[in-house]
Design a protein around this motif. Structure first.
Motif, PDB file in Angstrom:
ATOM      1  N   GLU A  30      58.082  49.235  58.814  1.00  0.00           N
ATOM      2  CA  GLU A  30      57.843  47.841  59.175  1.00  0.00           C
ATOM      3  C   GLU A  30      56.374  47.462  59.019  1.00  0.00           C
ATOM      4  N   TYR A  96      68.375  40.102  66.454  1.00  0.00           N
ATOM      5  CA  TYR A  96      67.720  41.137  67.264  1.00  0.00           C
ATOM      6  C   TYR A  96      66.905  40.543  68.400  1.00  0.00           C
ATOM      7  N   LYS A 105      59.759  39.140  70.453  1.00  0.00           N
ATOM      8  CA  LYS A 105      59.129  39.807  69.317  1.00  0.00           C
ATOM      9  C   LYS A 105      59.379  41.305  69.363  1.00  0.00           C
ATOM     10  N   SER A 108      63.005  42.107  68.645  1.00  0.00           N
ATOM     11  CA  SER A 108      63.283  41.995  67.215  1.00  0.00           C
ATOM     12  C   SER A 108      62.761  43.214  66.467  1.00  0.00           C
ATOM     13  N   HIS A 109      61.547  43.629  66.862  1.00  0.00           N
ATOM     14  CA  HIS A 109      60.933  44.815  66.252  1.00  0.00           C
ATOM     15  C   HIS A 109      61.811  46.046  66.457  1.00  0.00           C
ATOM     16  N   ILE A 112      65.047  45.960  64.464  1.00  0.00           N
ATOM     17  CA  ILE A 112      64.835  46.328  63.058  1.00  0.00           C
ATOM     18  C   ILE A 112      64.711  47.847  62.933  1.00  0.00           C
TER      19      ILE A 112
ATOM     20  N   TYR B 139      55.630  37.514  61.190  1.00  0.00           N
ATOM     21  CA  TYR B 139      55.219  38.281  62.367  1.00  0.00           C
ATOM     22  C   TYR B 139      55.642  37.579  63.652  1.00  0.00           C
ATOM     23  N   GLU B 140      55.458  36.263  63.642  1.00  0.00           N
ATOM     24  CA  GLU B 140      55.814  35.467  64.816  1.00  0.00           C
ATOM     25  C   GLU B 140      57.306  35.582  65.145  1.00  0.00           C
ATOM     26  N   GLU B 141      58.139  35.544  64.090  1.00  0.00           N
ATOM     27  CA  GLU B 141      59.582  35.470  64.326  1.00  0.00           C
ATOM     28  C   GLU B 141      60.246  36.831  64.451  1.00  0.00           C
ATOM     29  N   THR B 142      59.687  37.862  63.777  1.00  0.00           N
ATOM     30  CA  THR B 142      60.381  39.147  63.787  1.00  0.00           C
ATOM     31  C   THR B 142      59.557  40.268  64.405  1.00  0.00           C
ATOM     32  N   GLY B 143      58.263  40.082  64.600  1.00  0.00           N
ATOM     33  CA  GLY B 143      57.446  41.144  65.168  1.00  0.00           C
ATOM     34  C   GLY B 143      57.146  42.270  64.208  1.00  0.00           C
ATOM     35  N   VAL B 144      57.341  42.013  62.909  1.00  0.00           N
ATOM     36  CA  VAL B 144      57.149  43.045  61.898  1.00  0.00           C
ATOM     37  C   VAL B 144      56.095  42.568  60.906  1.00  0.00           C
ATOM     38  N   VAL B 145      55.205  43.488  60.479  1.00  0.00           N
ATOM     39  CA  VAL B 145      54.100  43.065  59.621  1.00  0.00           C
ATOM     40  C   VAL B 145      54.508  42.999  58.148  1.00  0.00           C
ATOM     41  N   ASN B 146      55.246  44.021  57.700  1.00  0.00           N
ATOM     42  CA  ASN B 146      55.648  44.081  56.294  1.00  0.00           C
ATOM     43  C   ASN B 146      56.810  43.123  56.078  1.00  0.00           C
ATOM     44  N   THR B 149      60.262  44.296  54.618  1.00  0.00           N
ATOM     45  CA  THR B 149      61.178  44.872  55.612  1.00  0.00           C
ATOM     46  C   THR B 149      61.805  43.767  56.450  1.00  0.00           C
ATOM     47  N   ALA B 150      60.980  42.752  56.841  1.00  0.00           N
ATOM     48  CA  ALA B 150      61.501  41.673  57.679  1.00  0.00           C
ATOM     49  C   ALA B 150      62.604  40.917  56.957  1.00  0.00           C
ATOM     50  N   ASN B 154      65.938  41.443  58.730  1.00  0.00           N
ATOM     51  CA  ASN B 154      66.153  40.344  59.665  1.00  0.00           C
ATOM     52  C   ASN B 154      66.687  39.091  58.976  1.00  0.00           C
TER      53      ASN B 154
END
Lengths: 140, 182
Positions: A30, A96, A105, A108-109, A112, B139-146, B149-150, B154
């Protein structure tokens, strides 16, 4: 290749690191390139390498038919299960953010993460299974 | 410059893979093809795709094809039979026709690329639809940087679930068709 001592030694040193790298690729998917699919493939490849070097029989001793069959379906079950948990938590399927794991957040993380692990398990197990079922064994 | 060299290598790999009669060598060459393709993806800044190409295309596919080869013959049948068979001569016209079809199709595809927008142009229609939202809000919506992957996990979670099911089905089919009974 059982009789090649160089290949055997190098592989027995390398395989743990390959597997560690596979886990890193899954876990770090991620925030860097990679993810469940690539990590799963590398994990499967490490077992295939083991089977090539040490023979199919000892490969199957490490990962039995029962185990790999179980893992094939376990991965999809984890993926679909995370989706269902989101429904029970009041969200849509695979939403999620609705999981009850702290902030939206973070949930969701973690969601994933969960599905990446599921993908990795299925992919690794399927690659191992395809290899063991197609390659010629010593006794046939 | 390096891009042209890489693409040239790809073409050479393709030609050699078709021309070879040794199936094991062909498999290895296709692995090399995938590795060069992975470098091309990296040059295009598609690192996730490059990773997949390197691990799946160059790595596992090669091994699985070799595994399949271990159950058959290494050389093509016509070589084992001693030289090119009569069948080969018989289909000469047909093969020429096939070459024409391939050349025309390739030409049309190349012609199609003329209309494509310049690579990396931020004002492409493709870059204006959902891409800005992915870049700004991932990042705001999924909390993931890449955000590759998001998108996979997601925004396009259903697609990835379907993809995993496809792999699951492939594994299941292999077990049902090829597993040796004790």
């Amino acid at each position: 290749m059982k009789e090649h001592i160089v290949v055997r030694t190098v592989c027995s040193i390398l395989i743990p690191f390959i597997q560690l790298f596979a886990l890193y690729v899954v876990a770090n998917g991620e925030s860097s390139p990679g993810g469940g699919f690539q990590g799963g493939v590398i994990l499967g490849a490490s077992i295939i390498l083991y089977a090539i070097v040490f023979g199919m029989k000892s490969g199957r001793k490490r990962v039995s038919e029962r185990l790999s069959d179980l893992l094939i379906s376990a991965g999809v079950l984890i993926y679909a299960g995370v989706g269902l948990l989101a429904i029970f938590a009041g969200g849509a399927y695979l939403e999620y953010g609705a999981l009850p794991l702290g902030t939206k957040k973070l949930a969701s993380h973690l969601g994933i993460y969960g599905i990446e692990i599921g993908v990795a398990i299925t992919v690794a197990a399927v690659m191992i299974t395809i290899f063991f079922e197609t390659a010629r064994h010593e006794d046939d | 410059m390096i891009d042209i060299i890489l693409l040239l290598f790809l073409v050479i790999c393709g030609f050699v893979a078709v021309a070879m009669n040794d199936l094991l060598s062909t498999t290895i060459i296709l692995g090399a093809y995938s590795l060069i393709m992975a470098i091309v993806w990296t040059r295009l800044n598609a690192v996730d795709v490059a990773f997949t190409e390197a691990s799946v295309g160059a790595g596992i596919t090669t091994v699985l094809i070799i595994a399949a080869l271990s159950r058959t013959q290494r050389m093509e049948a016509q070589i084992l039979a001693g030289g090119r068979s009569k069948k080969y001569e018989k289909y000469k016209v047909k093969r020429l026709l096939l070459l024409m079809v391939i050349l025309v199709t390739g030409g049309i595809l190349m012609y199609g690329t003329i209309d494509m927008p310049a690579f990396g142009n931020p004002n492409d229609p493709a870059n204006l639809h959902v891409v800005p939202r992915y870049i700004k809000k991932t990042y705001e919506e999924t909390g993931v940087v890449n955000f590759v992957t998001a998108i996979l996990a997601n925004y396009r979670g259903y697609d990835t679930l379907g993809e995993t099911s496809v792999i699951f089905t492939a594994g299941l089919s292999v077990i049902l068709l090829l597993r040796r009974k004790k």
